[in-house]
Structures are given as structure tokens and as C-alpha cells.
Design an enzyme around this catalytic site. Structure first.
Site, PDB file in Angstrom:
ATOM      1  N   LYS A  41       0.859  -1.239  -0.042  1.00 21.72           N
ATOM      2  CA  LYS A  41      -0.059   0.038  -0.021  1.00 21.72           C
ATOM      3  C   LYS A  41       0.786   1.188   0.029  1.00 21.72           C
ATOM      4  CE  LYS A  41      -2.294  -0.304   3.702  1.00 21.72           C
ATOM      5  NZ  LYS A  41      -1.661  -1.447   4.527  1.00 21.72           N
ATOM      6  N   ARG A 120      -8.780   1.845   9.981  1.00 21.34           N
ATOM      7  CA  ARG A 120      -8.198   0.262  10.183  1.00 21.34           C
ATOM      8  C   ARG A 120      -9.439  -0.334  11.004  1.00 21.34           C
ATOM      9  NH1 ARG A 120      -2.286   1.293   9.812  1.00 21.34           N
ATOM     10  NH2 ARG A 120      -1.422  -0.782  10.024  1.00 21.34           N
ATOM     11  N   ARG A 159      11.642  -6.372   3.617  1.00 22.21           N
ATOM     12  CA  ARG A 159      11.496  -4.831   3.337  1.00 22.21           C
ATOM     13  C   ARG A 159      12.548  -4.049   4.279  1.00 22.21           C
ATOM     14  NH1 ARG A 159       5.723  -2.211   4.298  1.00 22.21           N
ATOM     15  NH2 ARG A 159       5.892  -2.586   6.593  1.00 22.21           N
ATOM     16  N   ARG A 192      11.998  -2.092  10.008  1.00 19.18           N
ATOM     17  CA  ARG A 192      11.238  -1.627  10.790  1.00 19.18           C
ATOM     18  C   ARG A 192      10.895  -2.740  12.006  1.00 19.18           C
ATOM     19  NH1 ARG A 192       6.058   0.387   7.683  1.00 19.18           N
ATOM     20  NH2 ARG A 192       5.170  -0.590   9.243  1.00 19.18           N
ATOM     21  N   ARG A 203       0.536  -8.189  13.903  1.00 19.09           N
ATOM     22  CA  ARG A 203      -0.061  -7.413  12.864  1.00 19.09           C
ATOM     23  C   ARG A 203      -1.213  -7.996  11.873  1.00 19.09           C
ATOM     24  NH1 ARG A 203       4.787  -4.649  10.126  1.00 19.09           N
ATOM     25  NH2 ARG A 203       3.418  -3.370   9.150  1.00 19.09           N
TER      26      ARG A 203
HETATM   27  P1  AMP Z   1       1.588   1.041   9.092  1.00 21.47           P
HETATM   28  O1  AMP Z   1       2.842   1.708   8.700  1.00 21.47           O
HETATM   29  O2  AMP Z   1       0.446   1.519   8.594  1.00 21.47           O
HETATM   30  O3  AMP Z   1       1.654  -0.570   8.887  1.00 21.47           O
HETATM   31  O4  AMP Z   1       1.277   1.434  10.742  1.00 21.47           O
HETATM   32  C1  AMP Z   1       2.330   0.884  11.859  1.00 21.47           C
HETATM   33  C2  AMP Z   1       1.777   0.752  13.118  1.00 21.47           C
HETATM   34  O5  AMP Z   1       1.195   1.949  13.606  1.00 21.47           O
HETATM   35  C3  AMP Z   1       0.537  -0.178  12.911  1.00 21.47           C
HETATM   36  O6  AMP Z   1       1.104  -1.515  13.155  1.00 21.47           O
HETATM   37  C4  AMP Z   1      -0.239   0.442  14.475  1.00 21.47           C
HETATM   38  O7  AMP Z   1       0.695  -0.063  15.560  1.00 21.47           O
HETATM   39  C5  AMP Z   1       0.069   1.906  14.345  1.00 21.47           C
HETATM   40  N1  AMP Z   1      -1.035   2.245  13.491  1.00 21.47           N
HETATM   41  C6  AMP Z   1      -1.088   3.157  11.972  1.00 21.47           C
HETATM   42  N2  AMP Z   1      -2.211   3.419  11.682  1.00 21.47           N
HETATM   43  C7  AMP Z   1      -3.080   2.895  12.489  1.00 21.47           C
HETATM   44  C8  AMP Z   1      -4.600   3.031  12.800  1.00 21.47           C
HETATM   45  N3  AMP Z   1      -5.435   3.376  11.734  1.00 21.47           N
HETATM   46  N4  AMP Z   1      -5.113   2.273  13.670  1.00 21.47           N
HETATM   47  C9  AMP Z   1      -4.620   1.615  14.790  1.00 21.47           C
HETATM   48  N5  AMP Z   1      -2.984   1.900  14.544  1.00 21.47           N
HETATM   49  C10 AMP Z   1      -2.258   2.395  13.730  1.00 21.47           C
END
Ligand code: AMP
Length: 248
Positions: A41, A120, A159, A192, A203
Site C-alpha cells: 500500500k 483500520r 522490507r 522496521r 499485525r
Molecule cells: P503502518 O505503517 O500503517 O503499517 O502502521 C504501523 C503501526 O502504526 C501499526 O502496526 C499500528 O501499531 C499503528 N497504526 C497506524 N495506523 C493505525 C490506525 N489507523 N489504527 C491503529 N493503529 C495504527
């Protein structure tokens, strides 16, 4: 190549202004991107941002930007949110929603937006719907990227992200010219914290339970466009652009 907006208002919050705002766009697109972690994404959001002129708004990027701040500058809610993130758990809805509401000017921006990683949960999707309705902001479509689980795990474990410019590489599919060094700015590449196997399992579980139901939520509203995330980033981007042109 056009320069992308620096997203200061999104990353730093309500009081910040973007020093390179989005270009004037004739038909601003307002999209949500859905898909499991590792489906690509973020890469698609970057590519679509440069093609459509819309800003890439990732909630995960807000948390990563906060991680780089000194702890005394973080609000208690952000410090607590980072603990959830390190474990791979979702940050509580209340925290995420207050961060997004503070940044509503990014949703109202004339360049349009590409929301990545938000909403989410169904509660977040409902809150977004209310926020957009309240500010009379139309949502054009919700793009959902689909990929088999074994392909997702392979993508996540390989990644690597640049610590300076945040460019994303993959040890096999998109290796940097010099291992561990970013092709674009020479910064160091890192894995990461939440891409490590123990966090990836958490996740994926959070995705299945909380985020997968969003496809139905948006299907019922006639906004969902499902896209196969197999193939090269360019192929997937082309598929996305075609789906966005297709009549509803
Ligand atoms: P991402 O880069 O979108 O994979 O986000 C990394 C981490 O940030 C996720 O695993 C969550 O811990 C937190 N996170 C990001 N966006 C959200 C969201 N909309 N709701 C809850 N946690 C989030």
C-alpha cells in the site's frame, strides 16, 4: 519528476504548514487504500501521489515521525501509542481519531488525499465518514489490495526502509545498489521494528480481526475497488488507475 509535498501539516500536526504544498490539481482524488500490512500500500500510495497529485497521508508515518521526537516533546497519548506500535498492536481508536481530527485541513486540501493505514477498524471508518460528511468532503473510492498470506510474509520480512528519506527497498525484489545504503540519499537502511517476525504475527492477527471487515463496510457503500497486488509495483499501479477510471 514533480516534487511531492513535504506533508509537514500531516506529520507534525495542526500548527504546522506544508512548505511545499500540493500542486493545483484539476480533478483532486480522495481515496482510502486498504490491504494487509506488507501488501504494498505504501509503495502504491507514493506512486499514486505522484501521478494523481494527491498527498499520501499515512497514520503509521505520524507515529514513526513521533518516534524520532525527543520524549519530552511527545504527548502522553503519543508515547503510549508508540508502545502499541512496537508490539505490532493497533493503537487505540481514540488516539488515532484525535490525531486525524487535528489534521482535518489535510483532508480538505485542494490536492486531494490518499489515506494509507487509516481507517483500520469499523469504528475508525464510521468516524471518518462523519468527519468527511461534516466538512462536505467527498470520498471517491476505496482501493483494496489483495495478496496471498505467504507472499505477504515474504514481502514484510525482506522490507528495508531508509532512515533518512524513508524510501522503501526489498532485499530480493527491490535491492539497493549497495547493500544497506539508500540509492536516493545515501542514508542507512533498517528493518522496521514492527517488520520483525514476532510483530508481523500480531499485525496480521490485528488485520484479520479489525481491518478485513472494512472491505464489506465500503462494499455496501459502493466505494470498494478490489485490486490484485501480484506483480511489479508499476503493474499494480496501472491496474489501480484503470480501476479508478472504471464506472462504479
Ligand atoms: P503502518 O505503517 O500503517 O503499517 O502502521 C504501523 C503501526 O502504526 C501499526 O502496526 C499500528 O501499531 C499503528 N497504526 C497506524 N495506523 C493505525 C490506525 N489507523 N489504527 C491503529 N493503529 C495504527
Amino acid at each position: 519528476m514533480q516534487t511531492l509535498p513535504d506533508r509537514k501539516a500531516w506529520l507534525q500536526g495542526a500548527s504546522a504548514n506544508c512548505s511545499s504544498p500540493p500542486h493545483l490539481v484539476a480533478h483532486p482524488r480522495r481515496l482510502v487504500l486498504l490491504g494487509a500490512p506488507g501488501v504494498g500500500k505504501g509503495t502504491q500510495a507514493e506512486m499514486l501521489a505522484s501521478k494523481l497529485g494527491a498527498c499520501h497521508l499515512s497514520t503509521g508515518d505520524i507515529f514513526r515521525a513521533a518516534k524520532g521526537m525527543q520524549e519530552c516533546l511527545q504527548t502522553p497519548a503519543l508515547t503510549a501509542a508508540l508502545q502499541f506500535m512496537r508490539r505490532g498492536d493497533l493503537v487505540p481508536d481514540e488516539t488515532v481519531l484525535s490525531l486525524v481530527s487535528e489534521r482535518v485541513k489535510c483532508l480538505k486540501c485542494d490536492g486531494g488525499f490518499l489515506l494509507d493505514g487509516f481507517p483500520r477498524t469499523v469504528a475508525q471508518a464510521e468516524a471518518l465518514e462523519s468527519l468527511l460528511t461534516k466538512h462536505r468532503i467527498p470520498l471517491d473510492a476505496v482501493v483494496s489490495y489483495d495478496l496471498r498470506i505467504d507472499r505477504i510474509v515474504a514481502r514484510l520480512s525482506g522490507r528495508r526502509t531508509c532512515s533518512t528519506c524513508k524510501a522503501v527497498f526489498h532485499v530480493e525484489a527491490l535491492p539497493p545498489k549497495i547493500p544497506g545504503i539508500c540509492d536516493h540519499c545515501g542514508g542507512g537502511l533498517y528493518q522496521r521494528e514492527d517488520d520483525r517476525p514476532e510483530s508481523v504475527r500480531v499485525r496480521m492477527q490485528a488485520y484479520e480481526t479489525s481491518t478485513a471487515p472494512l472491505a464489506d463496510f465500503y462494499q455496501r457503500r459502493g466505494l470498494l475497488r478490489s485490486i490484485s497486488a501480484e506483480g511489479t509495483p508499476e503493474e499494480i499501479c496501472q491496474r489501480t488507475l484503470e480501476a479508478l477510471q472504471a464506472p462504479k
